[in-house]
Design a protein around this motif. Sequence first.
Motif, mmCIF file in Angstrom:
data_model
loop_
_atom_site.group_PDB
_atom_site.id
_atom_site.type_symbol
_atom_site.label_atom_id
_atom_site.label_comp_id
_atom_site.label_asym_id
_atom_site.label_seq_id
_atom_site.Cartn_x
_atom_site.Cartn_y
_atom_site.Cartn_z
ATOM 1 N N GLY B 189 44.903 131.834 65.393
ATOM 2 C CA GLY B 189 45.269 130.443 65.619
ATOM 3 C C GLY B 189 45.246 130.000 67.068
ATOM 4 N N VAL B 190 44.838 130.884 67.957
ATOM 5 C CA VAL B 190 44.771 130.524 69.375
ATOM 6 C C VAL B 190 43.545 129.641 69.611
ATOM 7 N N GLN B 191 43.767 128.483 70.217
ATOM 8 C CA GLN B 191 42.661 127.543 70.382
ATOM 9 C C GLN B 191 42.191 127.413 71.819
ATOM 10 N N CYS B 192 42.858 128.130 72.721
ATOM 11 C CA CYS B 192 42.455 128.075 74.122
ATOM 12 C C CYS B 192 42.290 129.484 74.647
ATOM 13 N N ILE B 193 41.156 129.759 75.248
ATOM 14 C CA ILE B 193 40.874 131.111 75.704
ATOM 15 C C ILE B 193 40.356 131.100 77.135
ATOM 16 N N LEU B 194 40.936 132.008 77.915
ATOM 17 C CA LEU B 194 40.466 132.207 79.282
ATOM 18 C C LEU B 194 39.817 133.586 79.313
ATOM 19 N N ASN B 195 38.545 133.615 79.615
ATOM 20 C CA ASN B 195 37.781 134.852 79.474
ATOM 21 C C ASN B 195 37.335 135.427 80.819
ATOM 22 N N PHE B 196 37.754 136.656 81.084
ATOM 23 C CA PHE B 196 37.349 137.334 82.319
ATOM 24 C C PHE B 196 36.172 138.274 82.111
ATOM 25 N N ALA B 197 35.872 138.569 80.867
ATOM 26 C CA ALA B 197 34.771 139.489 80.608
ATOM 27 C C ALA B 197 33.448 138.760 80.817
#
Lengths: 250, 250
Positions: B189-197
Amino acid sequence: MASQRGEGETTATPLEPADRERARAIPEAAVARLAVYLRVLSGMADQGVTAVSSEELSQAAGVNAAKLRKDLSYIGSYGTRGVGYDVEVLVSHIERILGLTRNHSVAVVGIGNLGHALANYGGFPGRGFPVTALFDVDPDLIGIPVGGIPVNHIDEITAVCLEREVSIGVIATPPPAAQSVCDRLVSAGVQCILNFAPVVLQVPDNVEVRKVDLAVEMQILSFHVARRADEAASVSDGNGLGVDGMVIRP
Amino acid sequence: MASQRGEGETTATPLEPADRERARAIPEAAVARLAVYLRVLSGMADQGVTAVSSEELSQAAGVNAAKLRKDLSYIGSYGTRGVGYDVEVLVSHIERILGLTRNHSVAVVGIGNLGHALANYGGFPGRGFPVTALFDVDPDLIGIPVGGIPVNHIDEITAVCLEREVSIGVIATPPPAAQSVCDRLVSAGVQCILNFAPVVLQVPDNVEVRKVDLAVEMQILSFHVARRADEAASVSDGNGLGVDGMVIRP
DNA sequence: TCGACTTTGTGCGTGCGTTCACAAGCGGTA
DNA sequence: TACCGCTTGTGAACGCACGCACAAAGTCGA
Ligand SMILES: NC(=O)c1ccc[n+]([C@@H]2O[C@H](COP(=O)([O-])OP(=O)(O)OC[C@H]3O[C@@H](n4cnc5c(N)ncnc54)[C@H](O)[C@@H]3O)[C@@H](O)[C@H]2O)c1
Ligand SMILES: NC(=O)c1ccc[n+]([C@@H]2O[C@H](COP(=O)([O-])OP(=O)(O)OC[C@H]3O[C@@H](n4cnc5c(N)ncnc54)[C@H](O)[C@@H]3O)[C@@H](O)[C@H]2O)c1
């Protein structure tokens, strides 16, 4: 990963005059995407893929195919109509335009939580960005090797940067120290700075600064959450929380 | 129009319909800058500054004054002509528009070098982004508290995210695991993602992804180094500019 | 050799974002 | 109260970037 460099090419490939003018005209946004294409292409090359179409590549890079072709056209015409692009050819041309045919020595200043992570990170050397110098003020850290490089005192920054030909400085100090560290990097001749401290740095015109600001990133995400919640609220009732039945389907 | 000073506002301030339309129309680029203004303003407030003009604020934020005023105009008219802006008023309105009147719970996945730094970082909770959940697959890490939060196994991600109402997921795993982790966050259900990969994530339309890609940042810097070097070379090199056609912008 | 098919490279319209410039509005002052 | 100087807020012009759509250019098979 890391398609190896330093293979068949001469160490310092100067750009042809024609390319020089091209490079000058490449939009900033396109440069950022070229770097992404490069990574995707490197991955493909590692998996033995030798040719790729703009459609495939654009999907892998998450952009519009037309935009990808336009981006590539900024660096020249290296595709074959009816076929696509040769992966290795594209890789080498993007590397050339991005200036990656030459190594860029990196210095990290502020070896705390973040500085340690950066110094230990193996992803940079493989991509042509060897970390060659570390700086801090903490006496307990001086001389200790982190990721194989001993930490120098910040006062040695000028001498060390010159000696190791540092071209990129990374600032990972607490915010109050950032501007002063920046100034010292600049007077040590560093013209490119990557700043993690949540501070707006003041630099002369000939210095390029890019900032990575996680709080800002999160606040942008927060904005979208809020906007979405408001949208939902204005469509249904005034309650966007709690009991919604998770209707996410790709 | 809701122009009265709404001090003592409750934790969940819903946007007025008028503001809702405004928020929808704010350009993405302006949102990013609003976050910067907010930080500068917070710093000013801490130093006891109560009023500021667009000129002062724009210089502190490193942008054009006209742009700053336009950005602020997206959220309403809260300045006083001939005087400037009240710092606190501006802070509260930017916070409201960015959705910062409510806390956003953050989960970090991948507690390695970078994950540790993020979990230990004190800058997020203070800005309304408490880190409330950590995940990894490494058995040695499970249960160990990092920055005060015990690490959960990735398999518990759905249950824990729901329970702790996580709204932002941060991916700090190795690249091969990133897409799979992303999928699990989304189904939790998480709709916001901060991606470091350094991976291009594929997500459904209703999920917002922002990526922080250090290699790309460095390559952009590298491009500028190269461009600058070529410029220098073409000045000293007489025959460099014989090429026709191409118009160069100043 | 030729035609059909595929994919590139790009001209062009559209829309967004930036910048300029100035009228409108406010506080201070006489 | 009337005037003056200052700063905001924004209309309008401009420039850049995006994406469509298609001609050009190549490959492949017959
Ligand atoms: N850790 C994170 O996840 C994270 C996230 C976002 C932003 N940041 C920002 O990154 C920066 C570093 O964060 P951190 O968590 O690593 O901080 P930290 O406190 O762990 O480390 C800072 C290091 O900088 C050193 N330092 C202080 N003054 C210095 C100076 N003048 N010259 C050289 N070194 C100096 C300190 O000795 C310390 O080792 C901060 O500005 C922080 O706001 C960190
Ligand atoms: N460290 C840096 O400075 C840095 C810089 C740029 C980018 N990155 C990127 O950030 C990511 C993390 O870097 P790092 O240096 O912290 O790596 P790391 O190897 O130190 O840590 C990765 C962690 O992820 C965990 N993990 C692996 N698979 C997982 C899964 N399926 N689910 C949950 N956890 C899993 C591992 O157990 C490990 O603890 C990488 O993608 C890296 O490319 C890191």
